[in-house]
Design an enzyme around this catalytic site. Sequence first.
Site, PDB file in Angstrom:
ATOM      1  N   TYR A 173       6.300  -6.007  -5.834  1.00 42.88           N
ATOM      2  CA  TYR A 173       5.768  -7.164  -5.092  1.00 42.88           C
ATOM      3  C   TYR A 173       6.143  -8.457  -5.811  1.00 42.88           C
ATOM      4  O   TYR A 173       6.681  -9.392  -5.213  1.00 42.88           O
ATOM      5  CB  TYR A 173       4.241  -7.046  -4.961  1.00 42.88           C
ATOM      6  CG  TYR A 173       3.586  -8.314  -4.443  1.00 42.88           C
ATOM      7  CD1 TYR A 173       3.794  -8.735  -3.131  1.00 42.88           C
ATOM      8  CD2 TYR A 173       2.782  -9.102  -5.266  1.00 42.88           C
ATOM      9  CE1 TYR A 173       3.212  -9.919  -2.656  1.00 42.88           C
ATOM     10  CE2 TYR A 173       2.198 -10.270  -4.808  1.00 42.88           C
ATOM     11  CZ  TYR A 173       2.420 -10.677  -3.507  1.00 42.88           C
ATOM     12  OH  TYR A 173       1.849 -11.844  -3.039  1.00 42.88           O
TER      13      TYR A 173
HETATM   14  P1  NAD Z   1      -2.228 -11.119   4.984  1.00 40.75           P
HETATM   15  O1  NAD Z   1      -1.701  -9.726   4.893  1.00 40.75           O
HETATM   16  O2  NAD Z   1      -3.627 -11.321   5.470  1.00 40.75           O
HETATM   17  O3  NAD Z   1      -1.249 -12.030   5.837  1.00 40.75           O
HETATM   18  C1  NAD Z   1       0.130 -11.765   5.972  1.00 40.75           C
HETATM   19  C2  NAD Z   1       0.450 -11.714   7.459  1.00 40.75           C
HETATM   20  O4  NAD Z   1       1.854 -11.482   7.586  1.00 40.75           O
HETATM   21  C3  NAD Z   1      -0.266 -10.563   8.170  1.00 40.75           C
HETATM   22  O5  NAD Z   1      -0.956 -11.028   9.309  1.00 40.75           O
HETATM   23  C4  NAD Z   1       0.871  -9.617   8.535  1.00 40.75           C
HETATM   24  O6  NAD Z   1       0.635  -8.905   9.755  1.00 40.75           O
HETATM   25  C5  NAD Z   1       2.065 -10.546   8.614  1.00 40.75           C
HETATM   26  N1  NAD Z   1       3.315  -9.824   8.347  1.00 40.75           N
HETATM   27  C6  NAD Z   1       3.565  -8.971   7.319  1.00 40.75           C
HETATM   28  N2  NAD Z   1       4.798  -8.452   7.448  1.00 40.75           N
HETATM   29  C7  NAD Z   1       5.339  -9.012   8.573  1.00 40.75           C
HETATM   30  C8  NAD Z   1       6.583  -8.868   9.224  1.00 40.75           C
HETATM   31  N3  NAD Z   1       7.527  -8.031   8.759  1.00 40.75           N
HETATM   32  N4  NAD Z   1       6.827  -9.588  10.349  1.00 40.75           N
HETATM   33  C9  NAD Z   1       5.869 -10.450  10.837  1.00 40.75           C
HETATM   34  N5  NAD Z   1       4.646 -10.606  10.262  1.00 40.75           N
HETATM   35  C10 NAD Z   1       4.392  -9.883   9.147  1.00 40.75           C
HETATM   36  O7  NAD Z   1      -2.069 -11.726   3.507  1.00 40.75           O
HETATM   37  P2  NAD Z   1      -2.595 -13.101   2.885  1.00 40.75           P
HETATM   38  O8  NAD Z   1      -3.527 -12.737   1.797  1.00 40.75           O
HETATM   39  O9  NAD Z   1      -3.015 -14.022   3.956  1.00 40.75           O
HETATM   40  O10 NAD Z   1      -1.248 -13.633   2.211  1.00 40.75           O
HETATM   41  C11 NAD Z   1      -0.422 -14.606   2.829  1.00 40.75           C
HETATM   42  C12 NAD Z   1       0.743 -14.925   1.905  1.00 40.75           C
HETATM   43  O11 NAD Z   1       0.264 -15.410   0.646  1.00 40.75           O
HETATM   44  C13 NAD Z   1       1.629 -13.720   1.569  1.00 40.75           C
HETATM   45  O12 NAD Z   1       2.976 -14.169   1.485  1.00 40.75           O
HETATM   46  C14 NAD Z   1       1.134 -13.293   0.208  1.00 40.75           C
HETATM   47  O13 NAD Z   1       2.138 -12.610  -0.516  1.00 40.75           O
HETATM   48  C15 NAD Z   1       0.801 -14.628  -0.411  1.00 40.75           C
HETATM   49  N6  NAD Z   1      -0.191 -14.546  -1.477  1.00 40.75           N
HETATM   50  C16 NAD Z   1      -1.468 -14.175  -1.201  1.00 40.75           C
HETATM   51  C17 NAD Z   1      -2.391 -14.110  -2.231  1.00 40.75           C
HETATM   52  C18 NAD Z   1      -3.831 -13.709  -1.995  1.00 40.75           C
HETATM   53  O14 NAD Z   1      -4.591 -13.621  -2.959  1.00 40.75           O
HETATM   54  N7  NAD Z   1      -4.275 -13.485  -0.766  1.00 40.75           N
HETATM   55  C19 NAD Z   1      -2.007 -14.418  -3.557  1.00 40.75           C
HETATM   56  C20 NAD Z   1      -0.687 -14.780  -3.785  1.00 40.75           C
HETATM   57  C21 NAD Z   1       0.213 -14.864  -2.745  1.00 40.75           C
END
Ligand code: NAD
Length: 314
Positions: free
Chosen positions: A150
Amino acid sequence: MKFLVTGGAGFIGSHVCKHLLTEGNAVTVIDDFNDFYDPALKRANLASLGSGANLREGDIRDAAFVEDVVSSGGFDSIIHLAARAGVRPSVTDPQLYIDTNITGTHHLLAAAHRAGIGRFIFASSSSVYGLSTVIPFSETLPLPQTLSPYAATKLAGEQLCGNYAHLYGMRVVCLRFFTVYGPGQRPDLAIHKFTKSIHEGKSIPHFGDGSTRRDYTYIEDIVQGVAGALHYEGPLFDIFNLGENQTTTLTELIREIESALGMTATIERLPEQQGDMPLTAADISKARRLLGYNPKTPIRAGIPKFVEWYLSRI
Ligand code: NAD
């Protein structure tokens, strides 16, 4: 302004969309509603935005789909949040993470370049700091080694963003989020899992001795940081930490949740997990200075808000 928000039905994405809509912008969402966690939660996130957001359901791994959405949308900016998130599942299925987070990100960048999109915001992660030992993590640190697929995909995503800025003059801002929580938090993340288990009287898995520390960031603060990045006019390519600038041990975190729930946790002690970082701590002085970022919700105030949300929907 017209925004494309990828992953807009997810936890962070739906909060970002809500903010953009409140400010009177037009928002299109790309999401594939995959089953990493219950897709019904993602549908509910999107429904909570009312009729404001225009949905393009599809997969960012599909280059033709991405090209169609981006070339026909007339967007001012793309906020690219769609990704396979989560460290541990990336150890089990690295290819899925590579395809989504690297190839998918490249599809967005290439389509954005062809369409002449003015600004591209990329959701990166504190996990890129990996084995860094200089605390707190600042954006200028050399990054010695990531600890999970990741993290490697997020670092590769940043590098691709940098390429598009350098080669084609695209304005790109990478935001390194530090563990984000708050209403709507992903059910696979510790705060949500622990709250659910304690509330249901089940034991909680406790990895390691409880001394691992995290910089937990409240969702409203993250949204504020994303909003700041939309107005950034510094170098074409730049990177910012978005954290809370405070660390909390696993043991302290569990105490905060117990206190907010008024219940006591039953703890199941397990060994450290592969791929997890022992410590994350954000130096946020750059974001404060250049994005006007000013996080306001420390963990003591944020956990009761999360628990209140959790209890309101069960
Ligand atoms: P989440 O899983 O709730 O949101 C990600 C969304 O992307 C989901 O709705 C999913 O269905 C969609 N998705 C995934 N693969 C896809 C694809 N191939 N095509 C279209 N849509 C797709 O996660 P989140 O916690 O809201 O994270 C959002 C972003 O922030 C991500 O890039 C994650 O890596 C990054 N991030 C999150 C955190 C955290 O603590 N939540 C920390 C660091 C980075």
